[in-house]
Structures are given as C-alpha cells and as structure tokens.
Scaffold this active site. Structure first.
Site, PDB file in Angstrom:
ATOM      1  N   SER A   9     -78.009  70.642  48.119  1.00 27.38           N
ATOM      2  CA  SER A   9     -79.098  70.472  47.757  1.00 27.38           C
ATOM      3  C   SER A   9     -80.421  70.544  48.404  1.00 27.38           C
ATOM      4  CB  SER A   9     -79.047  68.829  49.592  1.00 27.38           C
ATOM      5  OG  SER A   9     -79.005  68.747  50.447  1.00 27.38           O
ATOM      6  N   ASN A  12     -83.307  68.654  54.629  1.00 24.98           N
ATOM      7  CA  ASN A  12     -83.331  67.574  55.600  1.00 24.98           C
ATOM      8  C   ASN A  12     -82.691  66.581  54.676  1.00 24.98           C
ATOM      9  OD1 ASN A  12     -84.398  68.668  57.925  1.00 24.98           O
ATOM     10  ND2 ASN A  12     -86.426  68.347  56.857  1.00 24.98           N
ATOM     11  N   GLY A  14     -79.066  65.806  54.241  1.00 24.33           N
ATOM     12  CA  GLY A  14     -77.615  65.258  55.025  1.00 24.33           C
ATOM     13  C   GLY A  14     -76.942  66.155  54.856  1.00 24.33           C
ATOM     14  N   ASP A  88     -70.157  75.597  56.911  1.00 19.18           N
ATOM     15  CA  ASP A  88     -72.195  75.308  56.535  1.00 19.18           C
ATOM     16  C   ASP A  88     -72.969  76.269  56.505  1.00 19.18           C
ATOM     17  OD1 ASP A  88     -73.731  72.755  57.531  1.00 19.18           O
ATOM     18  OD2 ASP A  88     -74.531  74.259  59.376  1.00 19.18           O
ATOM     19  N   GLU A  89     -73.903  75.694  55.397  1.00 22.22           N
ATOM     20  CA  GLU A  89     -75.235  77.331  55.841  1.00 22.22           C
ATOM     21  C   GLU A  89     -74.996  77.773  54.693  1.00 22.22           C
ATOM     22  OE1 GLU A  89     -78.193  76.156  56.475  1.00 22.22           O
ATOM     23  OE2 GLU A  89     -77.680  75.238  58.124  1.00 22.22           O
ATOM     24  N   ALA A  90     -73.902  77.070  54.182  1.00 18.74           N
ATOM     25  CA  ALA A  90     -73.299  77.852  52.772  1.00 18.74           C
ATOM     26  C   ALA A  90     -74.390  79.296  51.745  1.00 18.74           C
ATOM     27  CB  ALA A  90     -72.285  77.324  51.979  1.00 18.74           C
ATOM     28  N   GLN A  91     -75.409  79.055  51.850  1.00 11.95           N
ATOM     29  CA  GLN A  91     -76.587  80.096  50.878  1.00 11.95           C
ATOM     30  C   GLN A  91     -76.379  81.197  51.630  1.00 11.95           C
ATOM     31  OE1 GLN A  91     -77.170  77.232  53.074  1.00 11.95           O
ATOM     32  NE2 GLN A  91     -79.098  78.094  53.822  1.00 11.95           N
TER      33      GLN A  91
END
Length: 158
Positions: A9, A12, A14, A88-91
C-alpha cells in the site's frame, strides 16, 4: 499448503497495524509466529515493530546479507514449531531474500505474510516489492485515503 502473501500500500495505510493484528490472531489461537524487520528500520527502537496507533511487538532484525531461510531454521531449532513468518517493511528485501522466503513457504510449509510499499515516491519499484509482485502466491493492496478523501495512490505526479 502454505503461501507467500504480499500486502502492499501507500504510506500510512496501516500495513504494520495489519501485520501486528495478524500476529495477534495467530497467538490467540496458540500458534507461534516470528516477525522479521529490516535492520535499517529502527524508528521504534532496534528490533521493535510499532504502528502509529500504538501497537508494537518484538521483531527479529535482518540485514541485506542475511539468509532468511537460515534465520527461520535457526529460530525453529531454538524455539520449536513456527506457524507463520511476518515481514515488516518488505520493500527492503533483496531479490535473494524474497527467493529465500519462497523456500520458507515451499520447503518448510510455513506461510509468509510480507507487508511493504510497492513503489517509491517516483513510482519506481523497490527491489523487494518487485520480486514479491513476481513471486508471491497472493497479492493484496491495503487501501487508504489521501487528504482529498480519494483513494491514495502510490505515485506522486510532479
């Protein structure tokens, strides 16, 4: 059969809140999870995954050179059966690390839920997102609204 999921997404929207809710749902059912978080993300503290609404959990930090399949195997050796891996923060994953996550799914039969941005502010794909979009079994956009009240997009037009 387990799958690799990529939830992406705009900022911000979620993503971390959704990740923490998923971890909670597993724990509530007596299942064990492992949250992975990139070493470069230390906004909430080292190894802490936190949402803007105040939810937080401990995460296992990884660096760009770490083998995520080996990290998962080591975690299982120490703490036993693992029911889900959440990223988390898979980018910020590398191509090799996304491939290692496919091995967690295929060789260990553990579902992996990865959460991250799809593109940067210029509309360019992040490395981790590029390979998650290519190799994930399920892709899901987490939608959010922008200040105009419309659906937020992930590209800034200049």
């Amino acid at each position: 059969m387990s799958k690799l999921y990529f939830y992406y997404s705009a900022m911000n929207a979620g993503k971390t809140t959704t990740l923490l809710q998923s971890a909670y749902n597993y724990h509530e059912r007596g299942m064990r999870t492992r949250i992975l978080t990139p070493m470069l993300d230390n906004r909430a503290g080292e190894g802490v995954v936190a949402s803007r609404i105040g939810l937080k959990a401990e995460g296992l930090r990884f660096d760009r050179d770490d083998d995520l399949l080996a990290l998962v195997d080591a975690d299982i050796a120490v703490a036993g059966k693992l029911d889900c891996v959440l990223v988390d923060e898979a980018q910020f994953l590398t191509r090799a690390q996304v491939w290692q996550l496919t091995d967690v799914v295929d060789k260990r039969d553990i579902p992996v839920l990865a959460y991250g941005l799809r593109t940067d502010f210029r509309g360019e794909l992040f490395e981790g997102s590029q390979y998650l979009l290519a190799w994930a079994d399920n892709l899901d956009e987490i939608k959010t609204i922008c200040h105009t009240g419309r659906k937020a997009t992930m590209v800034v037009r200049v």
